[in-house]
Design a protein around this motif. Structure first.
Motif, PDB file in Angstrom:
ATOM      1  N   THR A  49       4.740   7.903  11.864  1.00 22.36           N
ATOM      2  CA  THR A  49       4.345   8.187  13.185  1.00 22.36           C
ATOM      3  C   THR A  49       3.846   7.174  14.149  1.00 22.36           C
ATOM      4  O   THR A  49       3.418   6.201  13.267  1.00 22.36           O
ATOM      5  CB  THR A  49       3.414   9.501  12.925  1.00 22.36           C
ATOM      6  OG1 THR A  49       2.142   8.995  12.513  1.00 22.36           O
ATOM      7  CG2 THR A  49       3.883  10.627  11.984  1.00 22.36           C
ATOM      8  N   TYR A  50       3.576   7.531  15.027  1.00 24.94           N
ATOM      9  CA  TYR A  50       3.305   6.223  16.140  1.00 24.94           C
ATOM     10  C   TYR A  50       1.924   6.259  15.915  1.00 24.94           C
ATOM     11  O   TYR A  50       0.925   5.301  16.023  1.00 24.94           O
ATOM     12  CB  TYR A  50       3.866   6.716  17.602  1.00 24.94           C
ATOM     13  CG  TYR A  50       5.058   6.257  17.865  1.00 24.94           C
ATOM     14  CD1 TYR A  50       5.849   5.118  17.865  1.00 24.94           C
ATOM     15  CD2 TYR A  50       6.138   7.553  18.040  1.00 24.94           C
ATOM     16  CE1 TYR A  50       7.051   4.800  18.101  1.00 24.94           C
ATOM     17  CE2 TYR A  50       7.171   7.016  18.235  1.00 24.94           C
ATOM     18  CZ  TYR A  50       7.766   5.792  18.357  1.00 24.94           C
ATOM     19  OH  TYR A  50       9.183   5.720  18.763  1.00 24.94           O
ATOM     20  N   ASP A  51       1.143   7.480  15.701  1.00 19.98           N
ATOM     21  CA  ASP A  51      -0.332   7.463  15.393  1.00 19.98           C
ATOM     22  C   ASP A  51      -0.576   6.557  14.297  1.00 19.98           C
ATOM     23  O   ASP A  51      -1.686   5.741  14.362  1.00 19.98           O
ATOM     24  CB  ASP A  51      -1.010   8.773  15.135  1.00 19.98           C
ATOM     25  CG  ASP A  51      -0.834   9.718  16.520  1.00 19.98           C
ATOM     26  OD1 ASP A  51      -0.821   8.979  17.730  1.00 19.98           O
ATOM     27  OD2 ASP A  51      -0.805  10.882  16.370  1.00 19.98           O
ATOM     28  N   GLN A  52       0.049   6.636  13.327  1.00 17.47           N
ATOM     29  CA  GLN A  52      -0.043   5.859  12.086  1.00 17.47           C
ATOM     30  C   GLN A  52       0.016   4.148  12.339  1.00 17.47           C
ATOM     31  O   GLN A  52      -0.545   3.515  11.908  1.00 17.47           O
ATOM     32  CB  GLN A  52       0.780   5.970  11.003  1.00 17.47           C
ATOM     33  CG  GLN A  52       0.475   7.390  10.396  1.00 17.47           C
ATOM     34  CD  GLN A  52       1.584   7.715   9.343  1.00 17.47           C
ATOM     35  OE1 GLN A  52       2.880   7.185   9.102  1.00 17.47           O
ATOM     36  NE2 GLN A  52       1.557   8.917   8.615  1.00 17.47           N
ATOM     37  N   VAL A  53       1.048   3.773  13.293  1.00  9.74           N
ATOM     38  CA  VAL A  53       1.170   2.431  13.742  1.00  9.74           C
ATOM     39  C   VAL A  53      -0.097   1.908  14.378  1.00  9.74           C
ATOM     40  O   VAL A  53      -0.373   0.784  14.125  1.00  9.74           O
ATOM     41  CB  VAL A  53       2.495   2.478  14.491  1.00  9.74           C
ATOM     42  CG1 VAL A  53       2.508   0.981  15.179  1.00  9.74           C
ATOM     43  CG2 VAL A  53       3.797   2.629  13.813  1.00  9.74           C
ATOM     44  N   GLN A  54      -0.471   2.945  15.208  1.00 13.40           N
ATOM     45  CA  GLN A  54      -1.679   2.370  16.227  1.00 13.40           C
ATOM     46  C   GLN A  54      -2.783   2.165  15.255  1.00 13.40           C
ATOM     47  O   GLN A  54      -3.554   1.143  15.448  1.00 13.40           O
ATOM     48  CB  GLN A  54      -2.001   3.438  17.226  1.00 13.40           C
ATOM     49  CG  GLN A  54      -3.231   3.071  18.283  1.00 13.40           C
ATOM     50  CD  GLN A  54      -3.633   4.193  19.154  1.00 13.40           C
ATOM     51  OE1 GLN A  54      -2.694   5.240  19.161  1.00 13.40           O
ATOM     52  NE2 GLN A  54      -4.361   4.122  19.880  1.00 13.40           N
ATOM     53  N   VAL A  55      -3.114   2.914  14.086  1.00  6.75           N
ATOM     54  CA  VAL A  55      -4.205   2.827  13.326  1.00  6.75           C
ATOM     55  C   VAL A  55      -4.222   1.412  12.441  1.00  6.75           C
ATOM     56  O   VAL A  55      -4.899   0.508  12.347  1.00  6.75           O
ATOM     57  CB  VAL A  55      -4.684   3.833  12.268  1.00  6.75           C
ATOM     58  CG1 VAL A  55      -5.473   3.640  11.366  1.00  6.75           C
ATOM     59  CG2 VAL A  55      -4.881   5.237  13.175  1.00  6.75           C
ATOM     60  N   ILE A  70       0.774  -1.247   0.094  1.00  5.36           N
ATOM     61  CA  ILE A  70      -0.048  -0.078  -0.017  1.00  5.36           C
ATOM     62  C   ILE A  70       0.778   1.258   0.087  1.00  5.36           C
ATOM     63  O   ILE A  70       1.741   1.189   0.776  1.00  5.36           O
ATOM     64  CB  ILE A  70      -1.027  -0.095   1.059  1.00  5.36           C
ATOM     65  CG1 ILE A  70      -1.726  -1.263   1.072  1.00  5.36           C
ATOM     66  CG2 ILE A  70      -1.755   1.088   1.106  1.00  5.36           C
ATOM     67  CD1 ILE A  70      -2.647  -1.437   2.242  1.00  5.36           C
ATOM     68  N   ASP A  71       0.774   2.288  -0.739  1.00  5.89           N
ATOM     69  CA  ASP A  71       1.309   3.289  -1.117  1.00  5.89           C
ATOM     70  C   ASP A  71       1.270   4.231   0.084  1.00  5.89           C
ATOM     71  O   ASP A  71       0.371   4.346   0.762  1.00  5.89           O
ATOM     72  CB  ASP A  71       0.955   3.974  -2.216  1.00  5.89           C
ATOM     73  CG  ASP A  71       2.070   5.126  -2.881  1.00  5.89           C
ATOM     74  OD1 ASP A  71       2.991   4.596  -3.453  1.00  5.89           O
ATOM     75  OD2 ASP A  71       1.680   6.276  -2.827  1.00  5.89           O
ATOM     76  N   LYS A  72       2.372   5.096   0.141  1.00  7.88           N
ATOM     77  CA  LYS A  72       2.623   6.077   1.525  1.00  7.88           C
ATOM     78  C   LYS A  72       1.531   7.093   1.228  1.00  7.88           C
ATOM     79  O   LYS A  72       1.037   7.808   2.177  1.00  7.88           O
ATOM     80  CB  LYS A  72       3.908   6.834   1.192  1.00  7.88           C
ATOM     81  CG  LYS A  72       4.103   7.757   2.241  1.00  7.88           C
ATOM     82  CD  LYS A  72       5.617   8.151   2.095  1.00  7.88           C
ATOM     83  CE  LYS A  72       6.181   9.321   3.170  1.00  7.88           C
ATOM     84  NZ  LYS A  72       5.269  10.582   2.918  1.00  7.88           N
ATOM     85  N   LEU A  73       0.980   7.233   0.028  1.00  4.85           N
ATOM     86  CA  LEU A  73      -0.213   8.473  -0.349  1.00  4.85           C
ATOM     87  C   LEU A  73      -1.148   8.218   0.587  1.00  4.85           C
ATOM     88  O   LEU A  73      -1.822   9.054   1.303  1.00  4.85           O
ATOM     89  CB  LEU A  73      -0.534   8.289  -1.627  1.00  4.85           C
ATOM     90  CG  LEU A  73      -2.016   9.193  -1.962  1.00  4.85           C
ATOM     91  CD1 LEU A  73      -1.432  10.506  -2.091  1.00  4.85           C
ATOM     92  CD2 LEU A  73      -2.211   8.724  -3.558  1.00  4.85           C
ATOM     93  N   PHE A  74      -1.668   6.639   0.907  1.00  6.89           N
ATOM     94  CA  PHE A  74      -2.813   6.564   1.609  1.00  6.89           C
ATOM     95  C   PHE A  74      -2.521   6.646   3.101  1.00  6.89           C
ATOM     96  O   PHE A  74      -3.113   6.882   4.167  1.00  6.89           O
ATOM     97  CB  PHE A  74      -3.356   5.266   1.530  1.00  6.89           C
ATOM     98  CG  PHE A  74      -3.911   5.041   0.081  1.00  6.89           C
ATOM     99  CD1 PHE A  74      -5.146   5.668  -0.163  1.00  6.89           C
ATOM    100  CD2 PHE A  74      -3.089   4.527  -1.046  1.00  6.89           C
ATOM    101  CE1 PHE A  74      -5.622   5.612  -1.601  1.00  6.89           C
ATOM    102  CE2 PHE A  74      -3.626   4.350  -2.395  1.00  6.89           C
ATOM    103  CZ  PHE A  74      -4.761   4.927  -2.485  1.00  6.89           C
ATOM    104  N   ILE A  75      -1.082   6.428   3.436  1.00  7.41           N
ATOM    105  CA  ILE A  75      -0.759   6.311   4.890  1.00  7.41           C
ATOM    106  C   ILE A  75      -0.566   7.669   5.545  1.00  7.41           C
ATOM    107  O   ILE A  75      -0.871   7.918   6.646  1.00  7.41           O
ATOM    108  CB  ILE A  75       0.462   5.460   5.170  1.00  7.41           C
ATOM    109  CG1 ILE A  75       0.136   4.111   4.302  1.00  7.41           C
ATOM    110  CG2 ILE A  75       0.890   5.193   6.576  1.00  7.41           C
ATOM    111  CD1 ILE A  75      -1.024   3.386   4.654  1.00  7.41           C
ATOM    112  N   ASP A  76      -0.181   8.651   4.620  1.00  7.24           N
ATOM    113  CA  ASP A  76       0.047   9.889   5.064  1.00  7.24           C
ATOM    114  C   ASP A  76      -1.196  10.398   5.922  1.00  7.24           C
ATOM    115  O   ASP A  76      -1.077  11.484   6.889  1.00  7.24           O
ATOM    116  CB  ASP A  76       0.383  10.850   3.841  1.00  7.24           C
ATOM    117  CG  ASP A  76       2.022  10.620   3.666  1.00  7.24           C
ATOM    118  OD1 ASP A  76       2.569  10.075   4.414  1.00  7.24           O
ATOM    119  OD2 ASP A  76       2.188  11.074   2.414  1.00  7.24           O
ATOM    120  N   ALA A  77      -2.442  10.257   5.352  1.00  5.70           N
ATOM    121  CA  ALA A  77      -3.668  10.862   5.858  1.00  5.70           C
ATOM    122  C   ALA A  77      -4.574   9.925   6.400  1.00  5.70           C
ATOM    123  O   ALA A  77      -5.741  10.259   6.682  1.00  5.70           O
ATOM    124  CB  ALA A  77      -4.324  11.424   4.516  1.00  5.70           C
TER     125      ALA A  77
END
Length: 535
Positions: free
Chosen positions: A481-487, A442-449
């Motif tokens: 970010t850690y928030d991204q990891v949690q999601v 999955i591309d970074k484009l979706f993870i950034d947001a």
């Protein structure tokens, strides 16, 4: 002044050319065009015949193997054997059994397949195989049926259907450099495959056409190639008008621009080629982390260009040049050799770790990648089952059918196929369906947001559900970010990569990271991860 003199000189040459006898020029070009057209049609007919023989021979060999194995009933093991042959030979549309009355008993899927004969059956030289044109289920979509007896009495046969379209593939049509049309037939004239729109050969010879015929020595198959001479002659239109002064001026202007751009690109390509030969293109390793265990799962191999003066060039500045100049393949080959040398020892001791390479579209135009992997990794400490080959969704493959064949061979070796940049291109779902993808990245484009955009999370969740349903693995890129990891943990994502965990690392640093995060201990001659034990 020099440019003006050249322009005047070309104008004079154009005027002189205009005074040449047009009749003589046209006579020469007419003669040459007919010879050239005939030669290209001969080549096309020969290539089409070889292609047809190869397809028929391959299917016949599959049937012979099934017959020799005694596949004469519709038992589950026999249907499984038929199914395996079906998937191994991608051109075969169906494999099924028939009894002595000609009634079809079952196919590899267990269903019966009814066919309507469209031609007389033909025997094959030095083979028990029978060829016949049929219409499966009366669909109007004709196929060549190859039949092979499964017992000495010939009371039962095993049959394969080859659809007509495979006998006139576009890549073979284009390979001869002609606009010629093709008709592949059995000896009685029954059409196996054709691109000719007119009805019958008689209507062809009524026009001024160039023909070529080729007949098989092994199979009852013939090939006719044809092109109207007006089409061949139309290809020489520029030559007939070359002496026109205005065309010459425009042509010279374009030529000068092309030469200027070409020389610039050539110099850049030469520099890149020297860099490849001198080992200046080096791998950097982006660690892939398991969110479930917190351990190192492997890496993605990236590339950097380290100039002799120590300057580091980003891949964005040379990947496009490598692809357009044809240097992408040797660059990837050299990169793989370097990776083998750097990681062979640590990967030999950690068979569970994966390593991913980004491939170019050219890798799927021929089977060289199969040989390269065998030559590079066959004798190394890195097993085929540790390799992942990534295809990008951003740039479509030129020939999906050919790519499917190569991907199947890679997967048969144990190599896994990943679809990179998922969601950023236009072919993602089609590729998943057509190519048999093992891993979605999955591309970074979706993870950034993913923490702020209401659509990003559901999109990632949908891809995760798709992967679970189809048996694929998900790897998420660009985690920072850690928030991204949690999601991502809440969504059940198991593997990630990104700067939060580690940037792309040079070889020595990555080897140190591997040894620190995935330590091994030795027991006698055995090497085991630390969480394993000797029974």
């Amino acid at each position: 002044m020099r440019y003006r003199l050249k322009t005047i000189g070309l104008a004079i040459i154009g005027l002189l050319g205009a005074s040449m006898p047009i009749i003589l020029v046209n006579f020469f070009l007419l003669h040459y065009a007919r010879i050239d057209g005939q030669k290209k049609l001969d080549v096309l007919a020969n290539r089409m015949l070889i292609h047809a023989e190869t397809e028929i021979r391959g299917a016949a060999n599959e049937l012979r193997n099934l017959a020799d194995a005694g596949i004469a009933t519709c038992s589950l093991p026999n249907r499984a054997a038929m199914r395996e042959s079906f998937y191994r030979h991608y051109s075969i549309k169906a494999i099924f059994l028939s009894d002595e009355s000609g009634s079809n008993t079952c196919s590899y899927s267990g269903e019966t397949i009814d066919v309507i004969g469209l031609s007389e059956p033909f025997t094959v030289k030095d083979s028990p195989a029978i060829l016949q044109m049929v219409d499966p289920r009366g669909s109007g979509l004709t196929s060549l049926m190859i039949s092979m007896p499964v017992d000495e009495a010939g009371s039962k046969t095993i049959n394969a259907l080859l659809p007509s379209r495979i006998f006139v593939p576009d890549d073979v049509l284009r390979s001869a450099g002609t606009r010629g049309q093709v008709q592949v037939t059995l000896d009685d004239g029954s059409i196996i495959g054709s691109t000719i729109l007119v009805a019958g050969e008689q209507s062809l010879v009524e026009d001024d056409v160039v023909l070529s015929r080729s007949t098989s020595d092994t199979f009852p198959v013939r090939v006719l190639t044809v092109e109207r001479f007006s089409s061949i002659w139309g290809g020489f239109g520029d030559m007939r008008t070359y002496t026109n002064l205005g065309f010459a001026f425009v042509g010279l202007s374009i030529l000068l621009i092309v030469v200027y751009i070409g020389r610039r690109q050539s110099r850049a390509a030469d520099e890149l080629e020297r860099g490849i030969e001198n080992g200046e293109l080096i791998p950097y390793y982006q660690p892939v982390i398991s969110l479930e265990t917190g351990k190192l799962a492997g890496c993605e191999v990236l590339i950097r260009w380290r100039k002799p003066d120590g300057t580091m060039i980003s891949p964005a500045n040379f990947i496009g040049l490598a692809e357009t100049s044809g240097l992408g393949l040797p660059m990837t080959r050299k990169l793989m050799e370097t990776v083998r040398n750097e990681l062979g020892a640590v990967y030999r001791e950690r068979q569970e770790m994966k390593i991913a390479f980004n491939l170019f579209g050219d890798h799927f135009d021929n089977i060289d990648i199969i040989k390269d992997l065998g030559d590079i990794f066959g004798p190394s400490g890195i097993g085929y089952n540790q390799l992942v080959m990534e295809i990008t969704e951003r740039q479509p493959l030129a020939n999906v059918e050919k790519a499917k064949v190569i991907i199947r061979q890679l997967q048969a070796m144990g190599v896994r196929i990943a679809l990179d940049d998922v969601g950023t291109g236009h072919s993602g779902l089609a590729y998943i369906q057509e190519l048999g993808i093992d891993i979605l990245k999955i591309d970074k484009l979706f993870i950034d947001a993913i923490c702020t955009n209401k659509f990003s999370g559901p999109i990632v969740a949908s891809l995760k559900d798709l992967a679970n349903t189809t048996g694929m693995t998900i790897v998420v890129e660009g985690v920072e970010t850690y928030d991204q990891v949690q999601v991502l943990q809440e969504l059940g994502i198991s593997e990630v990569q990104g700067f939060l965990f580690a940037p792309p690392l040079p070889g020595s640093s990555f080897v140190s990271l591997v040894e620190a995060m995935v330590p091994v201990r030795r027991s006698g001659d055995m090497v085991l991860p630390v969480d394993q034990h000797v029974a």
